[in-house]
Design a protein around this motif. Sequence first.
Motif, PDB file in Angstrom:
ATOM      1  N   ARG A 133       0.826  -1.212   0.000  1.00  0.00           N
ATOM      2  CA  ARG A 133       0.000   0.000   0.000  1.00  0.00           C
ATOM      3  C   ARG A 133       0.854   1.253   0.000  1.00  0.00           C
ATOM      4  NH1 ARG A 133      -3.642   1.746   3.331  1.00  0.00           N
ATOM      5  NH2 ARG A 133      -2.722   0.930   5.242  1.00  0.00           N
ATOM      6  N   LEU A 136       2.056   1.708  -3.613  1.00  0.00           N
ATOM      7  CA  LEU A 136       0.911   2.024  -4.465  1.00  0.00           C
ATOM      8  C   LEU A 136       0.526   3.490  -4.311  1.00  0.00           C
ATOM      9  CD1 LEU A 136      -1.429  -1.100  -4.041  1.00  0.00           C
ATOM     10  CD2 LEU A 136      -0.242  -0.387  -6.123  1.00  0.00           C
ATOM     11  N   GLN A 140       0.727   6.307  -7.279  1.00  0.00           N
ATOM     12  CA  GLN A 140      -0.469   7.002  -7.740  1.00  0.00           C
ATOM     13  C   GLN A 140      -0.290   8.515  -7.647  1.00  0.00           C
ATOM     14  OE1 GLN A 140      -3.381   5.634  -4.871  1.00  0.00           O
ATOM     15  NE2 GLN A 140      -3.392   7.597  -3.817  1.00  0.00           N
ATOM     16  N   CYS A 190      -2.835   1.741  -9.862  1.00  0.00           N
ATOM     17  CA  CYS A 190      -2.367   1.845  -8.473  1.00  0.00           C
ATOM     18  C   CYS A 190      -3.448   2.422  -7.574  1.00  0.00           C
ATOM     19  CB  CYS A 190      -1.107   2.716  -8.409  1.00  0.00           C
ATOM     20  SG  CYS A 190       0.372   1.940  -9.094  1.00  0.00           S
ATOM     21  N   GLY A 194      -5.066   0.504  -4.490  1.00  0.00           N
ATOM     22  CA  GLY A 194      -4.913   1.101  -3.165  1.00  0.00           C
ATOM     23  C   GLY A 194      -6.245   1.275  -2.456  1.00  0.00           C
TER      24      GLY A 194
END
Length: 253
Positions: A133, A136, A140, A190, A194
Motif C-alpha cells: 500500500r 501504491l 499514484q 495503483c 490502493g
Amino acid sequence: MDNRFATAFVIACVLSLISTIYMAASIGTDFWYEYRSPVQENSSELNKSIWDDFVSDEADEKTYNDALFRYNGTVGLWRRCITIPKNTHWYSPPERTESFDVVTKCMSFTLNEQFMEKFVDPGNHNSGIDLLRTYLWRCQFLLPFVSLGLMCFGALIGLCACICRSLYPTIATGILHLLAGLCTLGSVSCYVAGIELLHQKLGLPENVSGEFGWSFCLACVSAPLQFMASALFIWAAHTNRKEYTLMKAYRVA
C-alpha cells in the motif's frame, strides 16, 4: 509533406492537447473517490471534534478516513474534503430536511504525508509497514506528474519538428506519449488497487457507499487518448520517412 501525414499529425496534436487538459484537470481536482453517507446530526461539539481531528497534523490514515466515511468525503491526489453541517446549535438540533445546509471543508496532503509509510492496520503504528500500500500510494501520486511532464516534453519536440518542417522527430514525440499513457494507466491501476486494499483494512460503515469520481474518470479517458496520439505520431513519422527513402532511392536509380 503528404496530406495524409499532415492530417494524422494534426489529429495527434488535438488528441495530445485534450489528454493533457484532462490529465491536468484530474491532478488538480478532488474527486478521484467519493463517499456517500447519511446526513449527520447538526451537533456543534461533534462537528468541531471531527473537524479538529481531520485537520490535525497528527491525523493518521484511520482518523481522516473515518471522517471521510462519515461526512460524504471526497479524495484527490492532493486534498481530502468532508461535508459537514454549516450551522451549529448549542440547543437541540433542528429537524433534518433535504435542504440541510452543509459546507465543504478541505485539507491538503502534505508532502510528508504523500511519502509516509502505510501500516498493516491503519492507524496502528505498531502493526508493521504495509509495503504494498505504501508504494501504491507513492506511485499514484508521482506517475500522473511524470505523465504530464512527458507529454509537455513531447509537445516541445513536436514544435521543433514543425519548425524544421520534418515529421521524423515526431517519432520521439510518439514514444514519449506512449510512455505517458503507460504512466497514466499505471497511476489509475495503483489508485484502484490502493482503494480496494484500504477498504479491506477499513470496512465501510453501514449505509455508506463509495464510488470513483469524475477526476478519476478524466485520468481513465486521458490514457487511451495518449495511446492514440502516440500511434498517430509514430505512424506518420515512420511512414513518411519510409516513403521519402524509397523516393530518394528511385531518383538515384
